[in-house]
Motif scaffolding. Structure first.
Motif, PDB file in Angstrom:
ATOM      1  N   ARG A  53     -13.691  57.468   2.964  1.00 38.95           N
ATOM      2  CA  ARG A  53     -12.861  56.943   4.037  1.00 38.95           C
ATOM      3  C   ARG A  53     -13.727  56.127   4.985  1.00 38.95           C
ATOM      4  N   TYR A  54     -13.080  55.250   5.752  1.00 38.15           N
ATOM      5  CA  TYR A  54     -13.816  54.455   6.737  1.00 38.15           C
ATOM      6  C   TYR A  54     -12.988  54.346   8.007  1.00 38.15           C
ATOM      7  N   TYR A  65      -8.088  52.547   9.880  1.00 36.30           N
ATOM      8  CA  TYR A  65      -8.619  53.667   9.101  1.00 36.30           C
ATOM      9  C   TYR A  65      -8.157  53.470   7.669  1.00 36.30           C
ATOM     10  N   GLY A  66      -8.997  53.797   6.739  1.00 36.94           N
ATOM     11  CA  GLY A  66      -8.605  53.651   5.344  1.00 36.94           C
ATOM     12  C   GLY A  66      -9.715  54.158   4.430  1.00 36.94           C
ATOM     13  N   PRO A  67      -9.680  53.815   3.155  1.00 34.69           N
ATOM     14  CA  PRO A  67      -8.565  53.185   2.462  1.00 34.69           C
ATOM     15  C   PRO A  67      -7.479  54.204   2.165  1.00 34.69           C
ATOM     16  N   GLY A  68      -6.393  53.758   1.552  1.00 36.07           N
ATOM     17  CA  GLY A  68      -5.374  54.693   1.107  1.00 36.07           C
ATOM     18  C   GLY A  68      -5.914  55.598   0.011  1.00 36.07           C
ATOM     19  N   PHE A  99     -18.446  59.524   3.422  1.00 31.89           N
ATOM     20  CA  PHE A  99     -18.357  59.957   2.026  1.00 31.89           C
ATOM     21  C   PHE A  99     -18.225  61.470   2.024  1.00 31.89           C
ATOM     22  N   TYR A 100     -17.099  61.974   1.496  1.00 26.01           N
ATOM     23  CA  TYR A 100     -16.842  63.409   1.578  1.00 26.01           C
ATOM     24  C   TYR A 100     -17.875  64.216   0.791  1.00 26.01           C
ATOM     25  N   ASN A 477     -10.612  61.519  11.237  1.00 27.48           N
ATOM     26  CA  ASN A 477      -9.663  62.011  10.243  1.00 27.48           C
ATOM     27  C   ASN A 477      -8.292  62.237  10.867  1.00 27.48           C
ATOM     28  N   PRO A 478      -7.227  61.882  10.181  1.00 23.52           N
ATOM     29  CA  PRO A 478      -5.898  62.221  10.686  1.00 23.52           C
ATOM     30  C   PRO A 478      -5.706  63.737  10.704  1.00 23.52           C
TER      31      PRO A 478
END
Length: 930
Positions: A53-54, A65-68, A99-100, A477-478
C-alpha cells in the motif's frame, strides 16, 4: 524498460524500484521522494503502484491512498492530477510505501516490496518515471513488530512521530535500485478499474464520555514473537495450531497480604499452588487471580497461549500493594521475567525454594517494554474515574471536553453510522506522550470501545508517540467501526488535548447509496431495506469487503449477496466486476488444490472452501445477468474449465462430492449449521451448490457459443440431479438427507433444493416450514442447525416464487425486527451472535431482506437475464399495501409508487429514464406518471 506486454504503455519508460541495500521485511515503510520545479503549468499527473500500500503526499498534503486490492500477478495502478496541491516553484512529491510482508486478508504471500511511477507534464518537460530523480528514505519510525490489527488485517500502526519527522526532514536520502526480474512478480499492471473514493470527511455524532483514567496499577508486560508461527498457521491442516510460552517471575511482598491480580488469559501457580483464573470480569482478554502472598520472595510460574505472530502478555496489580517483580529472587536483577522457548503443549514448571532457583537452560530474561506491547491489550483494561467523567455531549459541543488534565486522558466517540475511512486526529500533549486510537462496533457498558468482546483475535488499536505540541495524525490504513476510543498517556500529570477527530471516507458507494430510497410504512421493512444498502456501502472500497472493522476481507460467499444488493445502489457494476475478476485471478493453478479458489482474495489464507469455489461460478453468471457484460465471462472462461477439471474434488462412485473430516474447517456454508454437518459422503449442501454452478456453466457456455461444452455440462447437470434424487432423496420424509447414512437435520441443503429447483418443492417446503417458523427462537438459543442471515438470501427468493411471500415477510419481521431493536446502523453478521452481544455489526452478507424487498415488494425484476434495462413491475407481497421507492441508474433514477386497491389491483406511478423499459405484470396497472 519493462518488457512484459501486459504492462500499461504509460510505464514504457519506468522500472520497478526499491531502496538500495534494502530487501523484504515485515511491516516495512519506505518513502520515495521527488522534487519538481514548476512554472505556469501546474497540470502534473502521476501514475503509480506499490506493493503493498502507499500514501501519496504533495508538499506534505495528503492526496490519496492505494493501490486497490490485487492478486500479485494482476496489479492495477492509480492516476492522480496533482494541480490542486502544487504551486509555482519548488514542490515535493512523497510516496510513503508500506510493504506488509506478513499475513493478512489484504495481500498475497508472493508479494514483494516494489514501487513504480510514471507521468509528468503533458509537454514532456518533466517526467515522473522511476527511477529518474526519485530518492528513498527507509523509515524506522514504525514498529516492524507491531501486533496484527486482526487475524485478517496487516500490523497495527505503532509509530514514533518525532522519529518520523526527523526522517522526513533530515535529507538522509538513500539511492534507489532497479529491481531484478526475479523481484518483480507483477506480471500485469493495468489502470484502476473501479471508482476512486472522495475522502469525504465524517465526524462523530457525539462525545459519549471523556475524563481521566482510573487505572492505577503496576503493569508488567512482555511482547512475544513466534518467528515460525505463520508457517505453522497457514500450513494445510494446521491452521488452528496454538503455541505456548512458559514464564517464571519472583514477586517480593513487603508483608503477608492477599492481592487481586489482573491477568491476560493464562495458567499460573504461586508458591507451587495452582491458581484459578476468574474470567467473570467486564474487561477484554482479562481475568483475575487472587495471590495469597507471604512476606518476602514468592515464586510465580505460568504459561500462556500464543495464537498470533506477535502477542502480548500482561500482569498487573494496585500500586498500593508495593510489590516488586524480578526474573531472579534478588533486587539486583533488572528484568521482571524469565521466559521459555516456544512450546507445543501447555504446562508450567515446578519451582524450588528461592535460594535454589536458576533460570532454566535456553530461557531468556525479558525486560519490561510497555511500548512494544499490543496497544489493544492496554486499552482494553482502561476505565475512567466516574466522578470526573463528562458524558453525552453532541460533537458541536466537544470543545467543552477538549482538554483533560491528568496523566492519562480518555475520550469516547459514537459516530452513529458505520464508517470505513482513514482516521485523522489533531492532538496536543507533551513530547513523548503516547496516543492510542481504538475502534469497534460495540461500546463497553462502562464507556469506551468493547475490545475483545466480539473476537479475541482483533487488536483494533493504533499507537503513536507524539513529538510534542499540537500535531495532526493521519493514519496510513483505513479503519472501520461505529465507536472510537482515544487515549493519551503522558509521563506525568499534564494538559492533554484532543482538538478534533474525523474520518476520511473510503466508501466508494457512499453518495450513490444515499440516493436510493424505500418507504412502505412498515418500520421493520423500511429499516431492513435501508440497513441492507448501508451495510453494503460501509464495506465497499475498491472491491466488496467483509466487515470494515474486523476483517476487510473479500470473500466469495459474501460477494454473491453484495452483487444482488448492488442493483439497488448503482447501475455501475465495476466494483462487482473487479471483485469476481480477482477471485478468478487468485485461483490455484497448480499443486493439490489446482483449479479451486481460496475463500478470500487477496489473502495469505489459501485454503479452499468447497462451497465458495462453486459460488464463484454462480456469481460470474449472475454478474452477466445484471449487466449483460460478457467480457468478464470470456476472460474467466479458461479458469471456469480449470475449476471443473480440478483433481482436488472428492468425487465418489455415485457421482457426488464427498466432504471428508479433514475438509471440515474449509466448508463454511453457514454459521447456523451444526459442525458435524460440514462433512459426509455425498454431502447434500455442497452438491446442491455444484448443481447450480453446473447450470451456470451451461448458460455461460451457450453465451460464448461453445455448444459442445454446453452439451457436456448439461449432461453433468442431468447426472448430478439424478444422483442427488437417487442417493439422498428421502421419499418417506419428503426431503433430501444431509448425506448418506446421516440422520441429522438437513435444513440448509433443502433450502438450496428450493432455491435451485430440485425435487418436489411442495413437499420440501412442507418439511421446512415448521423449522422456518421457529428459526428465530432456535437461533437465539443456539439450537443448531438453524438458518443464519446469510443462508436466508437463498431462501427468500425461492419462497417468493412459490407464492409464499407471507412466510418470508414473517421471517423478516422476526429476524430483522430484532436487529432493528439493537439500534445498530448496519446489519449484524448473525442474529444469534447479536442476541448474545458479540460478532460483527456490519456484515453485508446479511442483506437478504434488502434483496427480497427490491424484487418482490417494490417488485422490480429483470424480464430476461443479461438485459439490465428491461424490467417488470410485479409485486408479490400480501402484507404491504403501498410503497414508494427511488433507485439510481447511470442515466437517471427510477421512481415508483404503488398502492393496492380494495379490489387487490396494484395501481402504480412510474418515472424512469428513457433507456429503461418496464413491463407491468397481471394485476398491475399504470395509474399516471409521478
Amino acid at each position: 524498460m519493462i518488457s512484459d506486454i501486459q504492462i500499461d504503455p504509460l510505464f514504457s519508460s519506468s522500472k520497478f524500484i526499491w531502496a538500495a541495500d534494502h530487501g523484504a521485511a515485515r511491516n516495512q515503510y519506505v518513502s520515495f521522494f521527488r522534487e519538481v520545479t514548476l512554472g505556469e503549468d501546474l497540470e502534473l499527473t502521476i501514475h503509480l503502484f506499490a506493493d503493498t500500500r502507499y500514501r501519496l503526499f504533495v508538499n506534505e498534503q495528503f492526496v490519496g491512498y492505494g493501490p486497490g486490492k490485487f492478486v500479485t500477478q494482476f496489479a492495477e495502478f492509480d492516476t492522480f492530477g496533482l494541480a490542486p496541491q502544487l504551486s509555482r516553484g519548488a514542490n515535493l512529491i512523497r510516496v510513503e510505501v508500506n510493504f506488509y510482508g506478513t499475513a493478512s486478508f489484504q495481500s498475497m504471500p508472493d508479494g514483494q516490496p516494489g514501487f513504480i511511477a510514471a507521468g509528468g507534464l503533458a509537454d514532456g518537460s518533466i517526467s515522473l518515471a522511476t527511477p529518474g530523480d526519485w530518492r528513498a528514505r527507509v523509515h524506522a519510525a514504525w514498529s516492524a513488530e507491531a501486533v496484527a490489527f486482526s487475524f485478517a488485517q496487516n500490523p497495527a500502526e505503532i509509530c514514533d512521530t518525532h522519529v518520523l519527522l526527523d526522517e522526513i526532514d533530515s535529507g538522509a536520502d538513500r539511492e534507489v535500485r532497479v529491481l531484478e526480474p526475479y523481484e518483480t512478480p507483477w506480471d500485469t499492471l493495468r489502470a484502476r478499474s473501479v471508482p476512486y473514493p472522495t475522502y469525504q470527511a465524517v465526524e462523530p455524532a457525539e462525545l459519549a464520555s471523556a475524563g481521566p483514567s482510573a487505572f492505577d496499577r503496576d503493569v508488567y508486560a512482555v511482547a512475544s514473537h513466534h518467528i515460525d508461527f505463520l508457517k505453522i498457521k497457514y500450513a494445510r491442516g494446521k491452521n488452528k495450531r496454538i503455541m505456548y510460552r512458559q514464564f517464571v517471575s519472583w514477586i517480593y511482598s513487603p508483608e503477608d497480604q492477599v492481592v487481586v491480580v489482573d491477568s491476560h488469559w493464562s495458567k499460573m501457580a504461586l508458591n507451587g499452588q495452582i491458581l484459578e483464573l476468574d474470567l467473570a470480569t467486564p474487561l477484554g482478554n482479562h481475568g483475575t487471580y487472587t495471590f495469597d502472598l507471604k512476606q518476602g520472595w514468592n515464586g510465580l510460574s505460568g504459561a500462556f497461549g500464543i495464537v498470533i505472530e506477535y502477542d502480548t502478555f500482561l500482569l498487573g496489580w494496585q500500586k498500593s500493594a508495593g510489590l516488586t517483580m524480578k526474573a531472579l529472587p534478588n533486587f539486583e536483577e533488572t528484568a521482571p521475567w524469565a521466559w521459555s522457548p516456544l512450546m507445543y503443549e501447555l504446562s508450567i514448571i515446578p519451582l524450588p525454594e528461592a535460594e535454589k532457583y536458576e533460570i532454566p537452560l535456553g530461557w531468556v530474561r525479558e525486560d519490561q517494554d510497555l511500548y512494544a506491547t499490543a496497544p489493544a491489550r492496554l486499552m482494553a483494561w482502561e476505565r475512567m474515574e466516574d466522578s470526573k467523567v463528562i458524558r453525552d455531549l453532541p460533537y458541536h459541543r466537544f470543545q467543552e471536553a477538549t482538554t483533560i488534565r491528568a496523566k492519562t486522558g480518555i475520550w469516547n466517540f459514537d459516530f452513529k453510522e458505520q464508517f470505513y475511512a482513514i482516521p485523522e486526529i489533531e492532538v496536543e500533549a507533551p513530547a513523548g506522550s503516547i496516543l492510542e486510537i481504538g475502534y469497534d462496533d460495540w461500546p463497553h457498558p462502562d464507556g469506551g470501545v468493547h475490545l475483545y468482546n466480539s473476537n479475541p483475535m482483533v487488536h483494533s488499536v493504533d499507537r503513536f508517540v507524539l513529538r510534542g505540541g499540537r500535531q495532526t495524525i493521519t493514519l496510513g490504513n483505513p479503519r472501520g467501526g461505529i465507536w472510537v476510543e482515544v487515549v493519551i498517556r503522558a509521563a506525568g500529570t499534564a494538559d492533554l488535548s484532543l482538538h478534533s477527530i474525523r474520518m476520511l471516507s473510503r466508501q466508494v458507494l457512499l453518495n450513490e447509496a444515499r440516493v436510493a430510497q424505500f418507504s412502505s410504512g412498515d418500520a421493520d421493512f423500511d429499516w431492513a431495506w435501508d440497513k441492507s444498502l448501508h451495510t453494503l456501502e460501509a464495506g465497499t472500497d475498491d472491491a466488496y469487503s467483509d466487515c470494515p472493522w474486523r476483517e476487510r476481507g473479500t470473500y466469495v460467499g459474501d460477494s454473491l449477496v453484495n452483487l444482488h444488493l448492488h442493483e439497488q445502489v448503482s447501475a455501475d457494476f465495476s466494483l462487482a466486476r473487479r471483485t469476481f475478476q480477482m477471485f478468478g485471478e487468485g485461483q490455484h493453478v497448480d499443486g493439490e488444490m489446482k483449479g479451486k479458489l481460496p475463500s478470500v482474495i487477496p489473502a495469505w489464507l489459501r485454503d479452499d472452501h468447497e462451497d465458495y469455489t462453486l459460488i464463484w461460478v454462480i456469481g460470474l453468471r449472475d454478474y452477466w445477468m445484471y449487466t449483460g457484460d460478457l467480457s468478464l465471462v470470456e476472460e474467466m472462461w479458461d479458469r471456469v474449465l480449470r475449476l471443473w477439471e480440478s483433481p482436488a474434488w472428492l468425487m465418489n462412485s455415485k457421482g457426488l462430492l464427498d466432504l471428508s473430516a479433514e475438509r471440515l474447517s474449509r466448508c463454511s456454508i453457514d454459521w447456523g449449521k451444526d459442525g458435524k454437518q460440514k462433512q459426509g459422503k455425498s454431502h447434500l449442501t455442497v452438491n446442491m451448490f455444484r448443481l447450480e454452478a453446473l447450470k451456470a456453466t451451461v448458460q455461460m457456455a451457450e453465451l460464448l457459443e461453445k455448444h459442445d461444452l454446453a452439451r457436456f455440462f448439461s449432461d453433468q447437470v442431468k447426472a448430478t440431479s439424478e444422483a442427488l434424487l437417487r442417493v439422498l432423496w428421502n421419499e418417506e420424509l419428503g426431503r433430501f438427507n444431509q448425506a448418506e447414512d446421516d440422520a441429522s437435520l438437513p435444513i440448509h441443503g433443502n433450502v438450496l433444493a428450493l432455491a435451485f429447483g430440485l425435487g418436489p418443492s411442495g413437499r420440501i417446503l412442507g418439511f421446512l416450514e415448521p423449522y422456518l417458523r421457529s428459526n428465530f427462537e432456535r437461533g437465539i438459543r443456539d439450537e443448531k442447525p438453524y438458518l443464519e442471515l446469510y443462508f436466508q438470501s437463498y431462501l427468500y427468493p425461492a419462497l417468493a416464487k412459490m407464492g409464499r411471500g407471507d412466510l418470508v415477510e414473517l421471517m423478516i419481521r422476526q429476524h430483522y425486527g430484532f436487529l432493528r431493536s439493537l439500534g445498530k446502523p448496519t446489519l449484524n453478521e448473525c442474529f444469534g451472535r447479536a442476541y448474545r452481544g458479540v460478532g460483527s455489526c456490519s456484515h453485508s452478507w446479511s442483506g437478504a431482506a434488502g434483496i427480497y424487498i427490491h424484487r418482490f415488494i417494490i417488485g422490480l425484476r429483470l424480464v430476461e437475464a443479461g438485459r439490465p434495462n428491461h424490467l417488470i413491475l410485479d409485486p408479490k407481497t400480501t402484507t404491504i399495501d403501498s410503497i414508494s421507492a427511488v433507485l439510481p441508474r447511470q442515466d437517471g433514477q427510477i421512481r415508483i409508487q404503488w398502492t393496492r386497491t380494495a379490489e387487490g389491483i396494484i395501481e402504480a406511478k412510474v418515472e424512469k429514464p428513457s433507456s429503461v423499459t418496464i413491463e407491468f405484470a397481471d394485476g398491475v396497472v399504470l395509474a399516471r406518471p409521478c
